[in-house]
Scaffold this motif. Structure first.
Motif, PDB file in Angstrom:
ATOM      1  N   THR A   1      11.184 -37.336 -25.178  1.00  0.00           N
ATOM      2  CA  THR A   1      10.401 -37.360 -26.414  1.00  0.00           C
ATOM      3  C   THR A   1      11.089 -36.494 -27.456  1.00  0.00           C
ATOM      4  OG1 THR A   1       9.025 -35.432 -25.890  1.00  0.00           O
ATOM      5  CG2 THR A   1       8.286 -37.572 -25.049  1.00  0.00           C
ATOM      6  N   ALA A   2      10.703 -36.679 -28.713  1.00  0.00           N
ATOM      7  CA  ALA A   2      11.353 -35.972 -29.818  1.00  0.00           C
ATOM      8  C   ALA A   2      11.091 -34.474 -29.801  1.00  0.00           C
ATOM      9  CB  ALA A   2      10.891 -36.565 -31.146  1.00  0.00           C
ATOM     10  N   THR A   3      10.081 -34.037 -29.065  1.00  0.00           N
ATOM     11  CA  THR A   3       9.744 -32.613 -29.039  1.00  0.00           C
ATOM     12  C   THR A   3      10.387 -31.876 -27.864  1.00  0.00           C
ATOM     13  OG1 THR A   3       7.726 -33.108 -27.785  1.00  0.00           O
ATOM     14  CG2 THR A   3       7.542 -33.009 -30.189  1.00  0.00           C
ATOM     15  N   ASP A   4      11.084 -32.596 -27.001  1.00  0.00           N
ATOM     16  CA  ASP A   4      11.718 -31.977 -25.840  1.00  0.00           C
ATOM     17  C   ASP A   4      13.154 -31.576 -26.153  1.00  0.00           C
ATOM     18  OD1 ASP A   4       9.508 -32.243 -24.173  1.00  0.00           O
ATOM     19  OD2 ASP A   4      10.057 -34.294 -23.616  1.00  0.00           O
ATOM     20  N   PRO A   5      13.674 -30.559 -25.459  1.00  0.00           N
ATOM     21  CA  PRO A   5      15.063 -30.147 -25.681  1.00  0.00           C
ATOM     22  C   PRO A   5      16.053 -31.083 -24.998  1.00  0.00           C
ATOM     23  CG  PRO A   5      14.063 -28.790 -23.987  1.00  0.00           C
ATOM     24  CD  PRO A   5      12.972 -29.673 -24.513  1.00  0.00           C
ATOM     25  N   SER A   6      17.298 -30.975 -25.411  1.00  0.00           N
ATOM     26  CA  SER A   6      18.399 -31.651 -24.733  1.00  0.00           C
ATOM     27  C   SER A   6      19.097 -30.653 -23.816  1.00  0.00           C
ATOM     28  CB  SER A   6      19.408 -32.200 -25.746  1.00  0.00           C
ATOM     29  OG  SER A   6      18.844 -33.198 -26.543  1.00  0.00           O
ATOM     30  N   TYR A   7      19.839 -31.190 -22.838  1.00  0.00           N
ATOM     31  CA  TYR A   7      20.560 -30.328 -21.904  1.00  0.00           C
ATOM     32  C   TYR A   7      21.966 -30.865 -21.691  1.00  0.00           C
ATOM     33  CZ  TYR A   7      15.938 -28.498 -20.715  1.00  0.00           C
ATOM     34  OH  TYR A   7      14.687 -27.935 -20.772  1.00  0.00           O
ATOM     35  N   ILE A   8      22.890 -29.941 -21.505  1.00  0.00           N
ATOM     36  CA  ILE A   8      24.250 -30.287 -21.109  1.00  0.00           C
ATOM     37  C   ILE A   8      24.601 -29.432 -19.896  1.00  0.00           C
ATOM     38  CG2 ILE A   8      26.680 -30.361 -21.771  1.00  0.00           C
ATOM     39  CD1 ILE A   8      25.764 -30.550 -24.684  1.00  0.00           C
ATOM     40  N   PHE A   9      25.032 -30.081 -18.821  1.00  0.00           N
ATOM     41  CA  PHE A   9      25.415 -29.382 -17.599  1.00  0.00           C
ATOM     42  C   PHE A   9      26.885 -29.660 -17.299  1.00  0.00           C
ATOM     43  CE2 PHE A   9      20.947 -30.685 -17.135  1.00  0.00           C
ATOM     44  CZ  PHE A   9      20.338 -29.451 -16.960  1.00  0.00           C
ATOM     45  N   LYS A  10      27.580 -28.627 -16.851  1.00  0.00           N
ATOM     46  CA  LYS A  10      28.958 -28.781 -16.383  1.00  0.00           C
ATOM     47  C   LYS A  10      29.066 -28.127 -15.015  1.00  0.00           C
ATOM     48  CE  LYS A  10      33.826 -27.863 -17.430  1.00  0.00           C
ATOM     49  NZ  LYS A  10      34.783 -27.241 -18.385  1.00  0.00           N
ATOM     50  N   LEU A  11      29.376 -28.937 -14.008  1.00  0.00           N
ATOM     51  CA  LEU A  11      29.450 -28.466 -12.626  1.00  0.00           C
ATOM     52  C   LEU A  11      30.849 -28.716 -12.083  1.00  0.00           C
ATOM     53  CD1 LEU A  11      27.859 -27.406 -10.101  1.00  0.00           C
ATOM     54  CD2 LEU A  11      27.474 -29.818  -9.520  1.00  0.00           C
ATOM     55  N   THR A  12      31.462 -27.661 -11.543  1.00  0.00           N
ATOM     56  CA  THR A  12      32.809 -27.764 -10.979  1.00  0.00           C
ATOM     57  C   THR A  12      32.816 -27.181  -9.576  1.00  0.00           C
ATOM     58  OG1 THR A  12      33.812 -27.533 -13.167  1.00  0.00           O
ATOM     59  CG2 THR A  12      35.238 -27.144 -11.284  1.00  0.00           C
ATOM     60  N   ARG A  13      33.550 -27.816  -8.685  1.00  0.00           N
ATOM     61  CA  ARG A  13      33.729 -27.316  -7.319  1.00  0.00           C
ATOM     62  C   ARG A  13      35.205 -27.063  -7.094  1.00  0.00           C
ATOM     63  NH1 ARG A  13      34.631 -28.503  -2.044  1.00  0.00           N
ATOM     64  NH2 ARG A  13      33.045 -28.038  -0.475  1.00  0.00           N
TER      65      ARG A  13
ATOM     66  N   GLN B   1      27.764 -24.348 -15.647  1.00  0.00           N
ATOM     67  CA  GLN B   1      27.446 -23.988 -17.023  1.00  0.00           C
ATOM     68  C   GLN B   1      26.339 -24.916 -17.506  1.00  0.00           C
ATOM     69  OE1 GLN B   1      30.929 -23.771 -19.611  1.00  0.00           O
ATOM     70  NE2 GLN B   1      32.225 -23.393 -17.835  1.00  0.00           N
ATOM     71  N   ALA B   2      25.367 -24.361 -18.205  1.00  0.00           N
ATOM     72  CA  ALA B   2      24.260 -25.166 -18.710  1.00  0.00           C
ATOM     73  C   ALA B   2      23.934 -24.732 -20.135  1.00  0.00           C
ATOM     74  CB  ALA B   2      23.032 -25.015 -17.818  1.00  0.00           C
ATOM     75  N   THR B   3      23.594 -25.709 -20.958  1.00  0.00           N
ATOM     76  CA  THR B   3      23.209 -25.446 -22.341  1.00  0.00           C
ATOM     77  C   THR B   3      21.902 -26.166 -22.638  1.00  0.00           C
ATOM     78  OG1 THR B   3      25.514 -25.249 -23.052  1.00  0.00           O
ATOM     79  CG2 THR B   3      23.875 -25.637 -24.765  1.00  0.00           C
ATOM     80  N   LYS B   4      20.959 -25.437 -23.197  1.00  0.00           N
ATOM     81  CA  LYS B   4      19.689 -26.005 -23.646  1.00  0.00           C
ATOM     82  C   LYS B   4      19.695 -26.017 -25.168  1.00  0.00           C
ATOM     83  CE  LYS B   4      14.702 -25.014 -23.678  1.00  0.00           C
ATOM     84  NZ  LYS B   4      13.660 -24.063 -23.217  1.00  0.00           N
ATOM     85  N   ILE B   5      19.383 -27.172 -25.761  1.00  0.00           N
ATOM     86  CA  ILE B   5      19.404 -27.325 -27.214  1.00  0.00           C
ATOM     87  C   ILE B   5      18.026 -27.788 -27.661  1.00  0.00           C
ATOM     88  CG2 ILE B   5      20.557 -28.423 -29.166  1.00  0.00           C
ATOM     89  CD1 ILE B   5      22.842 -29.059 -27.071  1.00  0.00           C
ATOM     90  N   ASP B   6      17.345 -26.963 -28.444  1.00  0.00           N
ATOM     91  CA  ASP B   6      15.998 -27.342 -28.864  1.00  0.00           C
ATOM     92  C   ASP B   6      16.052 -28.252 -30.086  1.00  0.00           C
ATOM     93  OD1 ASP B   6      16.285 -25.783 -31.174  1.00  0.00           O
ATOM     94  OD2 ASP B   6      15.204 -24.074 -30.337  1.00  0.00           O
ATOM     95  N   THR B   7      14.889 -28.634 -30.584  1.00  0.00           N
ATOM     96  CA  THR B   7      14.827 -29.621 -31.667  1.00  0.00           C
ATOM     97  C   THR B   7      15.366 -29.089 -32.986  1.00  0.00           C
ATOM     98  OG1 THR B   7      12.536 -28.942 -32.067  1.00  0.00           O
ATOM     99  CG2 THR B   7      12.896 -30.852 -30.644  1.00  0.00           C
ATOM    100  N   THR B   8      15.521 -27.772 -33.111  1.00  0.00           N
ATOM    101  CA  THR B   8      16.099 -27.198 -34.331  1.00  0.00           C
ATOM    102  C   THR B   8      17.615 -27.079 -34.238  1.00  0.00           C
ATOM    103  OG1 THR B   8      15.979 -24.879 -33.594  1.00  0.00           O
ATOM    104  CG2 THR B   8      14.000 -25.839 -34.603  1.00  0.00           C
ATOM    105  N   GLY B   9      18.158 -27.359 -33.054  1.00  0.00           N
ATOM    106  CA  GLY B   9      19.593 -27.214 -32.845  1.00  0.00           C
ATOM    107  C   GLY B   9      19.988 -25.878 -32.254  1.00  0.00           C
TER     108      GLY B   9
END
Length: 261
Positions: free
Chosen positions: A157-169, A204-212
């Motif tokens: 939904t438009a009110t939820d944040p986006s996420y970016i995950f980077k996983l390395t082994r 590594q994880a990044t959370k991006i809210d609706t304001t950026g």
């Protein structure tokens, strides 16, 4: 903001592939390599799309699926997901020696990128995927150095944040499997493998809210002592709790585990 992020990821993934679908396409999975290689896709009912190096045949058996090609770009394979009720198998075969490439998969609100595959003759990479990302399995018929997965998630939904995950082994042994499972409702990213204990992951994880605005989490050295099972809890990721990484030390679940510092 989130649409721009996914669009950027999509352009990077499919920059060398033909006629990429839009990242917002909710009815198709788009799959492509940015280097020379062969892709074979197998649906849950055994139907195939692409080239099988074993049988030396090209298949076009999946209803509604397409392969987009051009002279100067690698093909993009598109598979409808509306009727998928099980696991989709994606096999990547090398064609030339000492060629590295990334495998990109985009679907309903996500882009998955498997980085730095060493594409060589007789080397086969296998990804087993569910379109809701409740199951992502990666294995190969050879040792894989530093397998890395980038996953960008668009909010439902438009009110939820986006996420970016980077996983390395650090390394994946012959015929061993990494399993990743995303649960947006529970707010968890689980990952595990059936390799030897004391393997090292980096997350590594990044959370991006609706304001950026962004919040970042990083753990460069995640070591398992007994059971190679891990969970990153991002449901309550806020100003106080900067994400929670748990390690299942005794293979009895995460209920008794505390957040790693």
């Amino acid at each position: 903001m989130t649409a721009k992020i996914l669009t950027l990821f999509f352009v990077i993934l499919f920059a060398h592939s033909a006629n990429p679908a839009q990242a917002s396409d909710t009815k198709m999975l788009s799959i492509g390599l940015n280097a020379s290689g062969e892709i074979l896709i197998i649906s849950p009912d055994g139907k195939k799309l692409g080239y099988d190096v074993v049988t030396k045949k090209t298949y076009d058996e999946i209803k509604g699926a397409t392969i987009s090609t051009s002279r100067d770009r690698e093909p993009v394979y598109k598979v409808p997901i509306s009727n998928l009720t099980g696991d989709l198998t994606i096999r990547v075969f090398g064609k030339t020696r000492q060629t590295k490439g990334d495998l990109g998969i985009s679907g309903n609100g996500f882009i998955l990128r498997t980085i730095g595959l060493a594409l060589e003759p007789r080397k086969v990479f296998t990804i087993i995927l569910r379109p809701d990302l409740s199951k992502i399995q990666f294995s190969a018929n050879a040792i894989v150095e530093n397998p890395t997965f980038n996953l960008a998630i668009d909010p439902p939904t438009a009110t939820d944040p986006s996420y970016i995950f980077k996983l390395t082994r650090t390394k994946l042994a012959l015929k061993k499997t990494i399993t990743i499972a995303l649960d947006l409702t529970a707010g968890t990213l689980n990952f595990s493998d059936n390799g030897l204990p004391k393997n090292i992951y980096s997350l590594q994880a990044t959370k991006i809210d609706t304001t950026g605005a962004e919040k970042n989490f990083a753990n460069p050295k995640i070591i398992s002592t007994k059971a190679n099972r891990f969970q990153f809890d991002f449901k309550n990721w806020d100003e106080i709790i900067n994400g929670c990484l748990k390690i299942d030390e005794n293979a009895d679940g995460f209920g008794d585990e505390k957040c790693e510092k």
